[in-house]
Design a protein around this motif. Structure first.
Motif, mmCIF file in Angstrom:
data_model
loop_
_atom_site.group_PDB
_atom_site.id
_atom_site.type_symbol
_atom_site.label_atom_id
_atom_site.label_comp_id
_atom_site.label_asym_id
_atom_site.label_seq_id
_atom_site.Cartn_x
_atom_site.Cartn_y
_atom_site.Cartn_z
ATOM 1 N N TRP A 162 -4.425 -11.053 2.704
ATOM 2 C CA TRP A 162 -4.787 -9.817 1.906
ATOM 3 C C TRP A 162 -3.409 -8.784 1.831
ATOM 4 C CZ3 TRP A 162 -9.365 -9.186 -0.118
ATOM 5 C CH2 TRP A 162 -10.543 -9.852 0.277
ATOM 6 N N ASP A 163 -2.568 -8.951 2.951
ATOM 7 C CA ASP A 163 -1.326 -8.229 2.961
ATOM 8 C C ASP A 163 -0.555 -8.598 1.859
ATOM 9 O OD1 ASP A 163 -2.349 -6.691 5.002
ATOM 10 O OD2 ASP A 163 -1.268 -7.860 6.586
ATOM 11 N N LYS A 166 -1.346 -7.485 -1.443
ATOM 12 C CA LYS A 166 -0.760 -5.823 -1.723
ATOM 13 C C LYS A 166 0.784 -5.641 -1.782
ATOM 14 C CE LYS A 166 -5.059 -4.247 0.505
ATOM 15 N NZ LYS A 166 -5.512 -3.556 1.953
ATOM 16 N N GLN A 167 1.279 -6.833 -1.159
ATOM 17 C CA GLN A 167 2.929 -6.844 -1.256
ATOM 18 C C GLN A 167 3.242 -6.980 -2.977
ATOM 19 O OE1 GLN A 167 4.542 -9.428 1.496
ATOM 20 N NE2 GLN A 167 3.697 -8.499 2.972
ATOM 21 N N ALA A 169 1.396 -6.489 -5.489
ATOM 22 C CA ALA A 169 1.020 -5.403 -6.377
ATOM 23 C C ALA A 169 2.019 -4.375 -6.026
ATOM 24 C CB ALA A 169 -0.219 -4.901 -5.972
ATOM 25 N N GLU A 170 2.637 -4.147 -5.156
ATOM 26 C CA GLU A 170 3.423 -2.922 -4.740
ATOM 27 C C GLU A 170 4.765 -3.388 -5.291
ATOM 28 O OE1 GLU A 170 3.559 -2.419 -0.525
ATOM 29 O OE2 GLU A 170 1.653 -1.486 -0.259
ATOM 30 N N ALA A 188 -9.568 -6.077 -2.439
ATOM 31 C CA ALA A 188 -8.415 -5.524 -1.934
ATOM 32 C C ALA A 188 -8.024 -4.361 -2.289
ATOM 33 C CB ALA A 188 -7.294 -6.552 -2.069
ATOM 34 N N LEU A 190 -7.352 -3.637 -5.723
ATOM 35 C CA LEU A 190 -6.233 -3.774 -6.400
ATOM 36 C C LEU A 190 -6.804 -3.696 -8.057
ATOM 37 C CD1 LEU A 190 -4.125 -6.291 -4.476
ATOM 38 C CD2 LEU A 190 -3.665 -4.275 -4.873
#
Length: 392
Positions: A162-163, A166-167, A169-170, A188, A190
Protein backbone atom coordinates in the motif's frame (compact mmCIF):
# COMPACT_ATOMS: atom_id res chain seq x y z
CA UNK A 1 9.72 6.86 -46.75
CA UNK A 2 9.13 5.55 -43.22
CA UNK A 3 5.43 6.40 -43.42
CA UNK A 4 5.08 4.52 -46.71
CA UNK A 5 6.94 1.51 -45.32
CA UNK A 6 4.75 1.35 -42.23
CA UNK A 7 1.66 1.55 -44.42
CA UNK A 8 2.89 -1.36 -46.55
CA UNK A 9 3.58 -3.45 -43.47
CA UNK A 10 0.27 -2.46 -41.95
CA UNK A 11 -1.57 -3.73 -44.99
CA UNK A 12 0.26 -7.04 -44.73
CA UNK A 13 -0.60 -7.29 -41.04
CA UNK A 14 -4.25 -6.44 -41.66
CA UNK A 15 -4.43 -9.12 -44.33
CA UNK A 16 -3.53 -11.68 -41.70
CA UNK A 17 -5.97 -10.16 -39.23
CA UNK A 18 -8.79 -10.24 -41.76
CA UNK A 19 -8.18 -13.91 -42.52
CA UNK A 20 -8.64 -14.68 -38.83
CA UNK A 21 -11.53 -12.31 -38.25
CA UNK A 22 -15.19 -13.39 -37.94
CA UNK A 23 -16.15 -10.06 -39.53
CA UNK A 24 -14.64 -10.82 -42.93
CA UNK A 25 -17.87 -11.43 -44.82
CA UNK A 26 -16.08 -12.07 -48.10
CA UNK A 27 -13.92 -14.98 -46.92
CA UNK A 28 -14.35 -18.30 -48.73
CA UNK A 29 -15.58 -21.34 -46.76
CA UNK A 30 -12.99 -22.73 -44.35
CA UNK A 31 -12.67 -25.93 -46.36
CA UNK A 32 -11.12 -23.99 -49.25
CA UNK A 33 -8.54 -22.06 -47.19
CA UNK A 34 -4.84 -22.95 -47.15
CA UNK A 35 -5.34 -26.67 -47.60
CA UNK A 36 -1.94 -27.52 -49.11
CA UNK A 37 1.50 -27.68 -47.56
CA UNK A 38 2.73 -25.09 -50.07
CA UNK A 39 0.09 -22.57 -48.99
CA UNK A 40 0.82 -23.21 -45.31
CA UNK A 41 4.52 -22.67 -45.94
CA UNK A 42 3.78 -19.45 -47.80
CA UNK A 43 1.66 -18.08 -44.95
CA UNK A 44 4.38 -18.94 -42.42
CA UNK A 45 7.03 -17.29 -44.57
CA UNK A 46 4.90 -14.15 -44.99
CA UNK A 47 4.31 -13.94 -41.23
CA UNK A 48 8.03 -14.25 -40.50
CA UNK A 49 8.86 -11.63 -43.13
CA UNK A 50 6.35 -9.21 -41.64
CA UNK A 51 7.84 -9.52 -38.15
CA UNK A 52 11.39 -9.20 -39.51
CA UNK A 53 10.48 -6.06 -41.45
CA UNK A 54 8.72 -4.51 -38.45
CA UNK A 55 11.78 -5.24 -36.31
CA UNK A 56 14.03 -3.63 -38.93
CA UNK A 57 12.18 -0.30 -39.01
CA UNK A 58 14.08 2.64 -37.48
CA UNK A 59 12.88 3.81 -34.11
CA UNK A 60 10.27 6.55 -34.24
CA UNK A 61 10.21 9.66 -32.10
CA UNK A 62 8.73 8.80 -28.72
CA UNK A 63 5.44 10.47 -27.88
CA UNK A 64 6.46 10.39 -24.22
CA UNK A 65 9.99 10.34 -22.82
CA UNK A 66 10.78 7.35 -20.61
CA UNK A 67 12.05 7.44 -17.04
CA UNK A 68 14.56 4.66 -17.78
CA UNK A 69 17.09 3.75 -20.44
CA UNK A 70 14.42 1.73 -22.25
CA UNK A 71 11.49 3.29 -24.07
CA UNK A 72 8.94 1.79 -21.66
CA UNK A 73 9.54 0.54 -18.12
CA UNK A 74 6.76 -1.08 -16.08
CA UNK A 75 6.68 -2.18 -12.44
CA UNK A 76 4.11 -4.82 -11.49
CA UNK A 77 2.50 -5.42 -8.09
CA UNK A 78 0.56 -8.67 -7.67
CA UNK A 79 -2.33 -8.93 -5.24
CA UNK A 80 -3.27 -12.31 -3.69
CA UNK A 81 -5.19 -14.63 -6.04
CA UNK A 82 -4.53 -12.46 -9.10
CA UNK A 83 -5.50 -13.76 -12.60
CA UNK A 84 -2.54 -15.29 -14.42
CA UNK A 85 -3.97 -14.28 -17.82
CA UNK A 86 -3.54 -10.60 -16.95
CA UNK A 87 0.10 -11.00 -15.94
CA UNK A 88 0.88 -13.17 -18.97
CA UNK A 89 -0.93 -10.87 -21.41
CA UNK A 90 0.88 -7.78 -20.17
CA UNK A 91 4.34 -9.37 -20.06
CA UNK A 92 3.97 -11.11 -23.42
CA UNK A 93 2.92 -7.87 -25.11
CA UNK A 94 5.94 -6.12 -23.63
CA UNK A 95 8.36 -8.89 -24.63
CA UNK A 96 7.14 -8.91 -28.25
CA UNK A 97 7.70 -5.15 -28.41
CA UNK A 98 11.02 -5.24 -26.59
CA UNK A 99 13.20 -7.26 -28.96
CA UNK A 100 13.62 -8.68 -32.43
CA UNK A 101 11.70 -11.81 -33.39
CA UNK A 102 11.07 -14.03 -30.36
CA UNK A 103 14.36 -13.36 -28.59
CA UNK A 104 12.47 -11.77 -25.66
CA UNK A 105 15.34 -9.72 -24.27
CA UNK A 106 14.32 -6.72 -22.19
CA UNK A 107 15.77 -4.07 -24.51
CA UNK A 108 13.19 -1.54 -25.61
CA UNK A 109 10.75 -2.47 -22.84
CA UNK A 110 11.42 -3.43 -19.21
CA UNK A 111 9.08 -5.21 -16.82
CA UNK A 112 9.68 -6.11 -13.18
CA UNK A 113 7.54 -7.87 -10.57
CA UNK A 114 7.89 -5.86 -7.38
CA UNK A 115 7.27 -7.18 -3.89
CA UNK A 116 8.65 -8.29 -0.55
CA UNK A 117 12.00 -10.08 -0.65
CA UNK A 118 11.66 -13.82 -1.19
CA UNK A 119 7.87 -13.60 -1.23
CA UNK A 120 5.67 -15.41 -3.75
CA UNK A 121 2.12 -14.36 -4.58
CA UNK A 122 -0.28 -17.11 -5.50
CA UNK A 123 -2.41 -16.65 -8.59
CA UNK A 124 -6.09 -17.58 -8.65
CA UNK A 125 -5.13 -20.78 -10.49
CA UNK A 126 -2.84 -21.79 -7.62
CA UNK A 127 0.52 -21.06 -9.29
CA UNK A 128 2.91 -18.94 -7.17
CA UNK A 129 4.90 -16.08 -8.74
CA UNK A 130 7.94 -14.71 -6.94
CA UNK A 131 8.86 -11.04 -6.70
CA UNK A 132 11.94 -10.04 -8.71
CA UNK A 133 12.78 -6.75 -6.99
CA UNK A 134 12.18 -5.57 -3.42
CA UNK A 135 10.37 -2.24 -3.68
CA UNK A 136 12.97 -0.40 -5.80
CA UNK A 137 12.96 3.35 -6.45
CA UNK A 138 9.50 3.81 -7.96
CA UNK A 139 10.60 6.71 -10.16
CA UNK A 140 12.45 4.31 -12.47
CA UNK A 141 9.08 3.12 -13.82
CA UNK A 142 6.95 4.83 -16.45
CA UNK A 143 3.93 3.01 -15.01
CA UNK A 144 3.23 1.03 -11.86
CA UNK A 145 0.70 -1.73 -12.53
CA UNK A 146 -1.30 -3.41 -9.81
CA UNK A 147 -3.04 -6.65 -10.82
CA UNK A 148 -5.86 -7.18 -8.37
CA UNK A 149 -7.01 -10.54 -7.09
CA UNK A 150 -10.14 -12.09 -5.64
CA UNK A 151 -11.99 -9.47 -3.58
CA UNK A 152 -12.03 -11.44 -0.29
CA UNK A 153 -8.21 -11.22 -0.36
CA UNK A 154 -8.11 -7.46 -1.03
CA UNK A 155 -6.61 -6.53 2.36
CA UNK A 156 -4.39 -9.59 2.82
CA UNK A 157 -1.11 -7.95 1.76
CA UNK A 158 1.96 -6.53 3.43
CA UNK A 159 1.54 -2.87 4.39
CA UNK A 160 4.52 -2.03 2.20
CA UNK A 161 2.47 -2.73 -0.93
CA UNK A 162 0.00 0.00 0.00
CA UNK A 163 2.81 2.40 0.88
CA UNK A 164 4.58 1.72 -2.41
CA UNK A 165 1.44 2.60 -4.39
CA UNK A 166 1.12 5.87 -2.51
CA UNK A 167 4.80 6.66 -3.08
CA UNK A 168 4.25 6.19 -6.81
CA UNK A 169 1.23 8.49 -6.79
CA UNK A 170 3.12 11.17 -4.87
CA UNK A 171 6.02 10.91 -7.34
CA UNK A 172 3.65 11.40 -10.28
CA UNK A 173 4.11 7.88 -11.67
CA UNK A 174 0.93 6.86 -13.57
CA UNK A 175 -0.89 3.98 -11.87
CA UNK A 176 -2.60 1.15 -13.75
CA UNK A 177 -5.28 -0.98 -12.09
CA UNK A 178 -5.85 -4.23 -13.97
CA UNK A 179 -8.81 -6.52 -13.23
CA UNK A 180 -9.69 -5.73 -9.60
CA UNK A 181 -6.61 -3.54 -9.43
CA UNK A 182 -9.09 -0.66 -9.68
CA UNK A 183 -10.45 -1.80 -6.28
CA UNK A 184 -6.92 -1.74 -4.86
CA UNK A 185 -6.36 1.83 -6.09
CA UNK A 186 -9.74 2.91 -4.73
CA UNK A 187 -9.10 1.27 -1.34
CA UNK A 188 -5.75 3.11 -1.20
CA UNK A 189 -7.57 6.41 -1.74
CA UNK A 190 -5.96 6.92 -5.14
CA UNK A 191 -9.09 7.09 -7.33
CA UNK A 192 -10.51 10.36 -6.03
CA UNK A 193 -11.52 12.52 -9.03
CA UNK A 194 -10.80 9.59 -11.36
CA UNK A 195 -13.16 7.26 -13.20
CA UNK A 196 -12.57 3.51 -12.96
CA UNK A 197 -13.26 0.93 -15.66
CA UNK A 198 -14.32 -2.41 -14.17
CA UNK A 199 -15.70 -5.68 -15.48
CA UNK A 200 -19.50 -5.87 -15.42
CA UNK A 201 -19.21 -8.85 -13.05
CA UNK A 202 -17.75 -6.52 -10.41
CA UNK A 203 -19.73 -3.36 -11.17
CA UNK A 204 -22.13 -3.74 -8.24
CA UNK A 205 -19.21 -4.62 -5.94
CA UNK A 206 -17.38 -1.41 -6.87
CA UNK A 207 -20.49 0.73 -6.39
CA UNK A 208 -21.19 -0.89 -3.04
CA UNK A 209 -17.62 -0.58 -1.74
CA UNK A 210 -16.92 2.89 -3.15
CA UNK A 211 -20.28 4.67 -3.57
CA UNK A 212 -18.70 8.12 -3.89
CA UNK A 213 -16.43 7.16 -6.81
CA UNK A 214 -17.30 7.16 -10.50
CA UNK A 215 -17.19 3.93 -12.49
CA UNK A 216 -17.92 2.70 -16.03
CA UNK A 217 -18.21 -0.82 -17.40
CA UNK A 218 -18.76 -0.37 -21.15
CA UNK A 219 -15.07 -0.06 -22.04
CA UNK A 220 -12.12 -2.45 -22.16
CA UNK A 221 -9.90 0.11 -20.45
CA UNK A 222 -9.96 3.77 -19.56
CA UNK A 223 -7.16 6.33 -19.50
CA UNK A 224 -8.04 9.09 -17.06
CA UNK A 225 -5.02 11.30 -16.55
CA UNK A 226 -2.48 9.49 -14.36
CA UNK A 227 -4.89 6.62 -13.68
CA UNK A 228 -5.50 3.81 -16.14
CA UNK A 229 -7.93 1.02 -15.34
CA UNK A 230 -8.59 -2.11 -17.33
CA UNK A 231 -11.44 -4.61 -17.04
CA UNK A 232 -9.03 -7.52 -17.45
CA UNK A 233 -9.04 -10.62 -19.65
CA UNK A 234 -8.07 -10.09 -23.28
CA UNK A 235 -8.52 -6.34 -22.79
CA UNK A 236 -5.09 -6.38 -21.15
CA UNK A 237 -3.47 -6.98 -24.54
CA UNK A 238 -5.34 -4.05 -26.07
CA UNK A 239 -4.29 -1.74 -23.24
CA UNK A 240 -0.68 -2.90 -23.43
CA UNK A 241 -0.60 -2.33 -27.19
CA UNK A 242 -1.90 1.20 -26.63
CA UNK A 243 0.91 2.03 -24.20
CA UNK A 244 3.48 0.41 -26.47
CA UNK A 245 2.27 2.49 -29.40
CA UNK A 246 2.49 5.64 -27.30
CA UNK A 247 6.00 4.98 -25.99
CA UNK A 248 7.71 2.74 -28.54
CA UNK A 249 5.95 3.61 -31.80
CA UNK A 250 3.29 2.13 -34.09
CA UNK A 251 5.63 -0.50 -35.52
CA UNK A 252 6.06 -2.08 -32.07
CA UNK A 253 2.30 -2.06 -31.49
CA UNK A 254 1.77 -3.58 -34.93
CA UNK A 255 4.09 -6.44 -34.04
CA UNK A 256 2.24 -7.06 -30.78
CA UNK A 257 -1.11 -7.15 -32.55
CA UNK A 258 0.22 -9.48 -35.23
CA UNK A 259 1.69 -11.87 -32.65
CA UNK A 260 -1.17 -11.71 -30.12
CA UNK A 261 -4.34 -10.97 -32.12
CA UNK A 262 -7.52 -12.06 -30.35
CA UNK A 263 -10.77 -12.14 -32.37
CA UNK A 264 -14.06 -11.50 -30.63
CA UNK A 265 -17.66 -11.91 -31.70
CA UNK A 266 -19.00 -8.60 -30.47
CA UNK A 267 -18.04 -5.16 -29.25
CA UNK A 268 -15.36 -2.89 -30.58
CA UNK A 269 -11.78 -3.83 -29.89
CA UNK A 270 -8.32 -2.42 -30.38
CA UNK A 271 -7.82 -4.84 -33.29
CA UNK A 272 -10.96 -3.54 -35.01
CA UNK A 273 -9.97 0.07 -34.57
CA UNK A 274 -6.50 -0.65 -35.93
CA UNK A 275 -7.98 -2.41 -38.96
CA UNK A 276 -10.33 0.49 -39.57
CA UNK A 277 -8.06 3.43 -38.82
CA UNK A 278 -4.54 2.19 -39.52
CA UNK A 279 -1.46 3.48 -37.76
CA UNK A 280 -0.58 7.13 -37.70
CA UNK A 281 3.12 7.85 -38.23
CA UNK A 282 3.93 11.53 -37.75
CA UNK A 283 6.87 13.24 -36.10
CA UNK A 284 4.80 15.57 -33.93
CA UNK A 285 4.30 13.93 -30.52
CA UNK A 286 1.39 16.25 -29.69
CA UNK A 287 -0.59 15.07 -32.71
CA UNK A 288 0.20 11.41 -32.06
CA UNK A 289 -0.92 11.63 -28.44
CA UNK A 290 -4.11 13.50 -29.38
CA UNK A 291 -4.98 10.89 -32.01
CA UNK A 292 -4.50 8.08 -29.48
CA UNK A 293 -6.96 9.78 -27.14
CA UNK A 294 -9.42 10.23 -29.99
CA UNK A 295 -9.21 6.55 -30.88
CA UNK A 296 -9.86 5.58 -27.27
CA UNK A 297 -12.98 7.73 -27.16
CA UNK A 298 -14.93 7.14 -30.36
CA UNK A 299 -18.20 6.24 -28.66
CA UNK A 300 -18.17 9.27 -26.36
CA UNK A 301 -16.05 11.89 -28.18
CA UNK A 302 -13.94 14.15 -26.01
CA UNK A 303 -14.06 17.92 -26.29
CA UNK A 304 -10.90 19.28 -27.92
CA UNK A 305 -10.35 21.43 -24.82
CA UNK A 306 -10.25 18.24 -22.73
CA UNK A 307 -7.84 16.54 -25.15
CA UNK A 308 -5.50 19.52 -25.05
CA UNK A 309 -5.55 19.52 -21.24
CA UNK A 310 -4.88 15.76 -21.03
CA UNK A 311 -1.75 16.01 -23.17
CA UNK A 312 -0.48 19.16 -21.49
CA UNK A 313 -0.89 21.74 -24.24
CA UNK A 314 -3.24 24.55 -25.24
CA UNK A 315 -6.07 24.33 -27.73
CA UNK A 316 -4.27 26.84 -29.93
CA UNK A 317 -1.06 24.79 -29.98
CA UNK A 318 -3.05 21.62 -30.71
CA UNK A 319 -4.85 23.29 -33.62
CA UNK A 320 -1.55 24.62 -34.97
CA UNK A 321 0.05 21.15 -34.77
CA UNK A 322 -2.86 19.52 -36.61
CA UNK A 323 -2.84 22.21 -39.28
CA UNK A 324 0.86 21.58 -39.89
CA UNK A 325 0.87 17.78 -39.75
CA UNK A 326 -2.62 16.84 -40.96
CA UNK A 327 -3.72 19.93 -42.90
CA UNK A 328 -6.98 20.03 -40.95
CA UNK A 329 -8.34 20.95 -37.54
CA UNK A 330 -8.51 18.52 -34.58
CA UNK A 331 -12.31 18.58 -34.66
CA UNK A 332 -12.47 17.76 -38.35
CA UNK A 333 -9.86 15.00 -38.01
CA UNK A 334 -11.85 13.52 -35.11
CA UNK A 335 -15.06 13.59 -37.17
CA UNK A 336 -13.38 11.91 -40.15
CA UNK A 337 -11.93 9.25 -37.86
CA UNK A 338 -15.36 8.36 -36.50
CA UNK A 339 -16.83 8.23 -40.00
CA UNK A 340 -13.94 6.08 -41.25
CA UNK A 341 -14.52 3.61 -38.42
CA UNK A 342 -18.25 3.59 -39.17
CA UNK A 343 -17.58 2.88 -42.84
CA UNK A 344 -15.28 -0.01 -41.92
CA UNK A 345 -17.93 -1.54 -39.66
CA UNK A 346 -20.61 -1.20 -42.33
CA UNK A 347 -18.46 -3.16 -44.77
CA UNK A 348 -16.91 -5.69 -42.40
CA UNK A 349 -19.59 -6.42 -39.80
CA UNK A 350 -23.30 -7.19 -39.68
CA UNK A 351 -24.08 -4.73 -36.91
CA UNK A 352 -27.18 -2.58 -37.12
CA UNK A 353 -26.73 0.92 -38.51
CA UNK A 354 -28.18 2.40 -35.32
CA UNK A 355 -25.62 0.53 -33.19
CA UNK A 356 -22.79 1.67 -35.47
CA UNK A 357 -23.96 5.28 -35.18
CA UNK A 358 -23.89 5.14 -31.38
CA UNK A 359 -20.53 3.35 -31.29
CA UNK A 360 -19.01 6.08 -33.45
CA UNK A 361 -20.28 8.88 -31.25
CA UNK A 362 -23.37 10.07 -33.14
CA UNK A 363 -26.42 10.95 -31.05
CA UNK A 364 -28.92 9.36 -33.43
CA UNK A 365 -28.99 7.41 -36.68
CA UNK A 366 -30.61 10.25 -38.66
CA UNK A 367 -27.71 12.57 -37.90
CA UNK A 368 -25.23 9.80 -38.66
CA UNK A 369 -26.85 9.02 -42.03
CA UNK A 370 -26.84 12.68 -43.06
CA UNK A 371 -23.19 13.26 -42.13
CA UNK A 372 -22.11 9.96 -43.70
CA UNK A 373 -23.83 10.80 -46.99
CA UNK A 374 -22.16 14.21 -47.06
CA UNK A 375 -18.75 12.57 -46.55
CA UNK A 376 -19.07 9.57 -48.89
CA UNK A 377 -21.85 10.49 -51.30
CA UNK A 378 -23.95 7.46 -50.33
CA UNK A 379 -26.07 6.47 -47.36
CA UNK A 380 -24.83 3.77 -44.95
CA UNK A 381 -27.59 1.41 -46.06
CA UNK A 382 -26.80 1.76 -49.76
CA UNK A 383 -23.08 1.31 -49.14
CA UNK A 384 -23.70 -1.94 -47.27
CA UNK A 385 -26.11 -3.15 -49.91
CA UNK A 386 -23.71 -2.42 -52.76
CA UNK A 387 -20.82 -4.17 -50.99
CA UNK A 388 -23.05 -7.14 -50.26
CA UNK A 389 -24.05 -7.40 -53.91
CA UNK A 390 -20.43 -7.15 -55.02
CA UNK A 391 -19.39 -9.90 -52.61
CA UNK A 392 -22.22 -12.13 -53.86
Amino acid sequence: MICRKIEELRQGCLGLIRRASPYNLGDPPSSSRMTTADNSSQVTQTAHQLVEQLDALPRTLQARPSRSGAELSVGILLWPRFPMLSLGGLCDALRHAADRGDQSRQLRCLWTIVGAQGESVEASCGIPVQAQSTFPDVTQFDYLVVIGGLLPHLDQVDRRYWDYLKQAAEAGVPLIGMCTGSFVLARAGLMEDHVACVHSFHLDDYRRMFPALRVVTHADYLIDGTRITCAGGISVVEMAARLISLHCGPDRASKVIHQMTVSRQGGSSFVERRAALGYLSVEDATVRHAVLLMEENLEAPLNIVVIAKMIGTSVRNLERAFATEMNTSPNEFYRRMRLRYARWMLVNTARKITDIAYECGFADSAHFIRVFREAYGVTPGKLRASRGAAAA
